[in-house]
Design a protein around this motif. Structure first.
Motif, PDB file in Angstrom:
ATOM      1  N   UNK A  79      -3.177 -14.314 -25.546  1.00  0.00           N
ATOM      2  CA  UNK A  79      -2.221 -13.967 -26.600  1.00  0.00           C
ATOM      3  C   UNK A  79      -1.646 -15.226 -27.245  1.00  0.00           C
ATOM      4  N   UNK A  80      -1.260 -16.189 -26.394  1.00  0.00           N
ATOM      5  CA  UNK A  80      -0.725 -17.462 -26.899  1.00  0.00           C
ATOM      6  C   UNK A  80      -1.766 -18.148 -27.784  1.00  0.00           C
ATOM      7  N   UNK A  81      -3.012 -18.194 -27.293  1.00  0.00           N
ATOM      8  CA  UNK A  81      -4.088 -18.836 -28.059  1.00  0.00           C
ATOM      9  C   UNK A  81      -4.294 -18.163 -29.407  1.00  0.00           C
ATOM     10  N   UNK A  82      -4.256 -16.822 -29.409  1.00  0.00           N
ATOM     11  CA  UNK A  82      -4.446 -16.098 -30.672  1.00  0.00           C
ATOM     12  C   UNK A  82      -3.322 -16.413 -31.651  1.00  0.00           C
ATOM     13  N   UNK A  83      -2.075 -16.455 -31.146  1.00  0.00           N
ATOM     14  CA  UNK A  83      -0.938 -16.810 -32.014  1.00  0.00           C
ATOM     15  C   UNK A  83      -1.133 -18.205 -32.595  1.00  0.00           C
ATOM     16  N   UNK A  84      -1.503 -19.159 -31.714  1.00  0.00           N
ATOM     17  CA  UNK A  84      -1.691 -20.543 -32.166  1.00  0.00           C
ATOM     18  C   UNK A  84      -2.807 -20.623 -33.209  1.00  0.00           C
ATOM     19  N   UNK A  85      -3.910 -19.894 -32.972  1.00  0.00           N
ATOM     20  CA  UNK A  85      -5.006 -19.891 -33.941  1.00  0.00           C
ATOM     21  C   UNK A  85      -4.544 -19.355 -35.291  1.00  0.00           C
ATOM     22  N   UNK A  86      -3.772 -18.267 -35.238  1.00  0.00           N
ATOM     23  CA  UNK A  86      -3.252 -17.667 -36.476  1.00  0.00           C
ATOM     24  C   UNK A  86      -2.385 -18.689 -37.209  1.00  0.00           C
ATOM     25  N   UNK A  87      -1.462 -19.341 -36.456  1.00  0.00           N
ATOM     26  CA  UNK A  87      -0.585 -20.350 -37.056  1.00  0.00           C
ATOM     27  C   UNK A  87      -1.395 -21.483 -37.662  1.00  0.00           C
ATOM     28  N   UNK A  88      -2.436 -21.914 -36.910  1.00  0.00           N
ATOM     29  CA  UNK A  88      -3.271 -23.012 -37.414  1.00  0.00           C
ATOM     30  C   UNK A  88      -3.964 -22.632 -38.704  1.00  0.00           C
ATOM     31  N   UNK A  89      -4.532 -21.418 -38.754  1.00  0.00           N
ATOM     32  CA  UNK A  89      -5.261 -21.048 -39.969  1.00  0.00           C
ATOM     33  C   UNK A  89      -4.288 -20.883 -41.139  1.00  0.00           C
ATOM     34  N   UNK A  90      -3.065 -20.356 -40.876  1.00  0.00           N
ATOM     35  CA  UNK A  90      -2.055 -20.250 -41.928  1.00  0.00           C
ATOM     36  C   UNK A  90      -1.667 -21.637 -42.434  1.00  0.00           C
ATOM     37  N   UNK A  91      -1.445 -22.546 -41.475  1.00  0.00           N
ATOM     38  CA  UNK A  91      -1.070 -23.921 -41.812  1.00  0.00           C
ATOM     39  C   UNK A  91      -2.190 -24.593 -42.614  1.00  0.00           C
ATOM     40  N   UNK A  92      -3.444 -24.339 -42.203  1.00  0.00           N
ATOM     41  CA  UNK A  92      -4.585 -24.918 -42.906  1.00  0.00           C
ATOM     42  C   UNK A  92      -4.620 -24.391 -44.343  1.00  0.00           C
ATOM     43  N   UNK A  93      -4.399 -23.085 -44.493  1.00  0.00           N
ATOM     44  CA  UNK A  93      -4.398 -22.482 -45.832  1.00  0.00           C
ATOM     45  C   UNK A  93      -3.325 -23.127 -46.707  1.00  0.00           C
ATOM     46  N   UNK A  94      -2.131 -23.340 -46.128  1.00  0.00           N
ATOM     47  CA  UNK A  94      -1.041 -23.988 -46.874  1.00  0.00           C
ATOM     48  C   UNK A  94      -1.437 -25.398 -47.298  1.00  0.00           C
ATOM     49  N   UNK A  95      -2.068 -26.137 -46.342  1.00  0.00           N
ATOM     50  CA  UNK A  95      -2.484 -27.513 -46.664  1.00  0.00           C
ATOM     51  C   UNK A  95      -3.515 -27.521 -47.785  1.00  0.00           C
ATOM     52  N   UNK A  96      -4.465 -26.602 -47.702  1.00  0.00           N
ATOM     53  CA  UNK A  96      -5.507 -26.527 -48.734  1.00  0.00           C
ATOM     54  C   UNK A  96      -4.868 -26.244 -50.087  1.00  0.00           C
ATOM     55  N   UNK A  97      -3.921 -25.290 -50.087  1.00  0.00           N
ATOM     56  CA  UNK A  97      -3.203 -24.932 -51.327  1.00  0.00           C
ATOM     57  C   UNK A  97      -2.469 -26.163 -51.881  1.00  0.00           C
TER      58      UNK A  97
END
Length: 131
Positions: A79-97
């Motif tokens: 569960x922790x890993x899934x949350x972290x992955x979600x946060x990472x992909x959101x953060x990556x999307x923000x950086x790309x934007x």
């Protein structure tokens, strides 16, 4: 071969029978003690097996408990890993934007600089031609 002989034979047979009885009696005693030994060994093995079964059952219960704990830990970790992955992909999307935004700014600045430098060039020409 008178009556003396037949009584001697009877005595002899009686002694032989006594001897055989003693032998059989001894053998019977020996077999009985062997049987007792075997019974004692069987009882001991039975006691040992019961103890072993009890110990094994206890260890299996403990192992099952540990396994359940490990499963819980893994579940939490997943569960922790899934949350972290979600946060990472959101953060990556923000950086790309953000990077795309910067790219746009850079393009605008380049365009502005080109325009400014061509204006400067035009100004310089007009200044040098008026001199």
């Amino acid at each position: 071969g008178g009556p003396q002989d037949s009584s001697n034979m009877a005595i002899l047979r009686h002694e032989q029978a006594l001897h055989q009885f003693e032998m059989l009696s001894r053998k019977h005693g020996h077999l009985q003690s062997e049987y007792k030994k075997c019974l004692e060994q069987l009882n001991q093995r039975s006691v040992d097996l019961v103890a072993l079964k009890t110990t094994a059952a206890r260890e299996i219960r403990a192992a099952r408990g540990e396994l359940a704990l490990i499963h819980e830990e893994l579940k939490k970790q997943r569960e922790v890993n899934q949350k972290q992955l979600k946060q990472l992909s959101e953060s990556k999307a923000e950086h790309v934007k953000a990077l795309k935004g910067k790219d746009e700014e850079i393009k605008k600045l380049r365009t502005f600089l080109k325009l400014a430098s061509s204006r400067i060039e035009i100004e310089r020409r007009s200044v040098s031609s008026s001199c």
